[in-house]
Design a protein around this motif. Structure first.
Motif, short mmCIF file in Angstrom:
data_model
loop_
_atom_site.label_atom_id
_atom_site.label_comp_id
_atom_site.label_asym_id
_atom_site.label_seq_id
_atom_site.Cartn_x
_atom_site.Cartn_y
_atom_site.Cartn_z
N VAL A 194 4.89 11.28 10.52
CA VAL A 194 4.89 11.07 9.07
C VAL A 194 3.96 9.93 8.69
O VAL A 194 3.25 9.99 7.68
N LEU A 195 3.95 8.90 9.49
CA LEU A 195 3.15 7.70 9.18
C LEU A 195 1.68 7.81 9.61
O LEU A 195 0.87 6.97 9.22
N ARG A 196 1.37 8.81 10.39
CA ARG A 196 0.01 8.99 10.90
C ARG A 196 -0.96 9.22 9.74
O ARG A 196 -0.68 9.94 8.81
N ASP A 197 -2.16 8.66 9.85
CA ASP A 197 -3.20 8.88 8.83
C ASP A 197 -3.70 10.30 8.86
O ASP A 197 -3.78 10.93 9.87
N THR A 204 0.86 -1.19 0.00
CA THR A 204 0.00 0.00 0.00
C THR A 204 0.90 1.24 0.00
O THR A 204 2.11 1.16 0.27
N ALA A 205 0.30 2.38 -0.26
CA ALA A 205 1.05 3.63 -0.23
C ALA A 205 1.64 3.87 1.16
O ALA A 205 2.79 4.29 1.29
N LYS A 206 0.86 3.58 2.19
CA LYS A 206 1.36 3.77 3.56
C LYS A 206 2.55 2.85 3.84
O LYS A 206 3.50 3.25 4.50
N GLU A 207 2.51 1.64 3.35
CA GLU A 207 3.65 0.72 3.52
C GLU A 207 4.88 1.23 2.78
O GLU A 207 6.00 1.12 3.30
N ARG A 208 4.67 1.80 1.60
CA ARG A 208 5.81 2.37 0.84
C ARG A 208 6.41 3.54 1.62
O ARG A 208 7.63 3.68 1.70
N ILE A 209 5.56 4.37 2.20
CA ILE A 209 6.05 5.49 3.03
C ILE A 209 6.81 4.94 4.23
O ILE A 209 7.85 5.47 4.61
N GLY A 210 6.35 3.84 4.78
CA GLY A 210 7.05 3.18 5.88
C GLY A 210 8.45 2.73 5.50
O GLY A 210 9.39 2.82 6.30
N VAL A 211 8.60 2.27 4.27
CA VAL A 211 9.93 1.87 3.78
C VAL A 211 10.84 3.10 3.72
O VAL A 211 12.01 3.04 4.12
N PHE A 212 10.31 4.21 3.25
CA PHE A 212 11.08 5.46 3.19
C PHE A 212 11.54 5.86 4.59
O PHE A 212 12.70 6.21 4.80
N VAL A 213 10.63 5.78 5.54
CA VAL A 213 10.96 6.10 6.94
C VAL A 213 12.03 5.14 7.46
O VAL A 213 13.00 5.56 8.11
N ASP A 214 11.89 3.85 7.16
CA ASP A 214 12.85 2.85 7.63
C ASP A 214 14.26 3.09 7.11
O ASP A 214 15.23 2.83 7.81
N TRP A 257 9.19 11.70 -4.67
CA TRP A 257 8.83 10.31 -4.38
C TRP A 257 7.73 10.26 -3.33
O TRP A 257 6.74 9.54 -3.48
N MET A 258 7.91 11.02 -2.26
CA MET A 258 6.91 11.04 -1.19
C MET A 258 5.60 11.64 -1.67
O MET A 258 4.52 11.19 -1.27
N SER A 259 5.67 12.65 -2.51
CA SER A 259 4.46 13.27 -3.04
C SER A 259 3.63 12.25 -3.82
O SER A 259 2.41 12.18 -3.68
N LYS A 260 4.31 11.43 -4.62
CA LYS A 260 3.60 10.38 -5.36
C LYS A 260 2.97 9.38 -4.40
O LYS A 260 1.82 8.97 -4.58
N ALA A 261 3.72 9.00 -3.37
CA ALA A 261 3.18 8.04 -2.39
C ALA A 261 1.95 8.62 -1.69
O ALA A 261 0.94 7.93 -1.50
N TYR A 262 2.02 9.89 -1.30
CA TYR A 262 0.87 10.52 -0.64
C TYR A 262 -0.30 10.69 -1.61
O TYR A 262 -1.45 10.56 -1.21
N THR A 263 -0.01 10.98 -2.85
CA THR A 263 -1.07 11.06 -3.87
C THR A 263 -1.75 9.70 -4.01
O THR A 263 -2.98 9.60 -4.03
N ASP A 264 -0.93 8.64 -4.10
CA ASP A 264 -1.47 7.28 -4.20
C ASP A 264 -2.32 6.92 -2.98
O ASP A 264 -3.25 6.12 -3.08
#
Length: 177
Positions: A174-177, A74-84, A127-134
């Protein structure tokens, strides 16, 4: 590993710890047991070394990001990878992001190095903008800018106060909905 890569590895470790302006060719040469003239063979000027470092760091960061992302995330999981990836720098490597260190020195960096640092941050924001858009956010661009700034700033403050929970608070936000 060839000598050029060995030099880049030593320079990255040094500069992620002390910054661009605090490190000399002599320091790097001493770390790997060669003469500074050998560094100049591969990198005639410090600017050449700095530029190569930032380009390699950016490419490695985004390659790691790509390698950890799967099609079914999911987009949130992808953002989690960025954070990791940021967490890995602080927790596992015990170092700051090279570009945040250089970014703090932006006014004193050679223009090409500064431009490469700016390109790294722009690439991350995009990259993050695309993830948040998704993920369905209408304010994806500003959210991405805030997220990158919070994570990078979280690294700096956590390192400064020697408290990883500072970074974790930024990551949670960052990960908060």
């Amino acid at each position: 590993m060839n000598q050029r890569e060995h030099i880049l590895d030593a320079a990255e470790r040094r500069m992620r710890g002390a910054g661009y302006n605090a490190v000399s060719f002599r320091d790097i040469a001493g770390d790997i047991g060669i003469k500074s003239a050998s560094l100049h063979y591969h990198f005639p000027k410090k600017e050449d070394l700095g530029l190569a470092l930032v380009q390699r760091y950016s490419d490695d960061f985004h390659e790691a990001l790509t390698n950890r992302i799967t099609d079914n995330m999911t987009a949130k999981e992808r953002i989690g990878v960025f954070v990791d990836l940021h967490r890995d720098a602080l927790v596992r490597q015990k170092l700051l992001c090279l570009c945040v260190v250089f970014g703090a020195e932006a006014r004193g960096l050679p223009a090409p190095v500064n431009a490469a640092v700016a390109a790294f941050f722009t690439r991350n924001i995009n990259w993050m903008s695309k993830a948040y858009t998704d993920a369905g956010y209408r304010t994806a661009s500003s959210r991405a800018k805030s997220a990158v700034a919070m994570l990078e700033g979280g690294l700096v403050v956590a390192d400064s106060v020697k408290d990883e929970s500072v970074f974790e608070a930024a990551a949670e936000f960052v990960l908060r909905d």
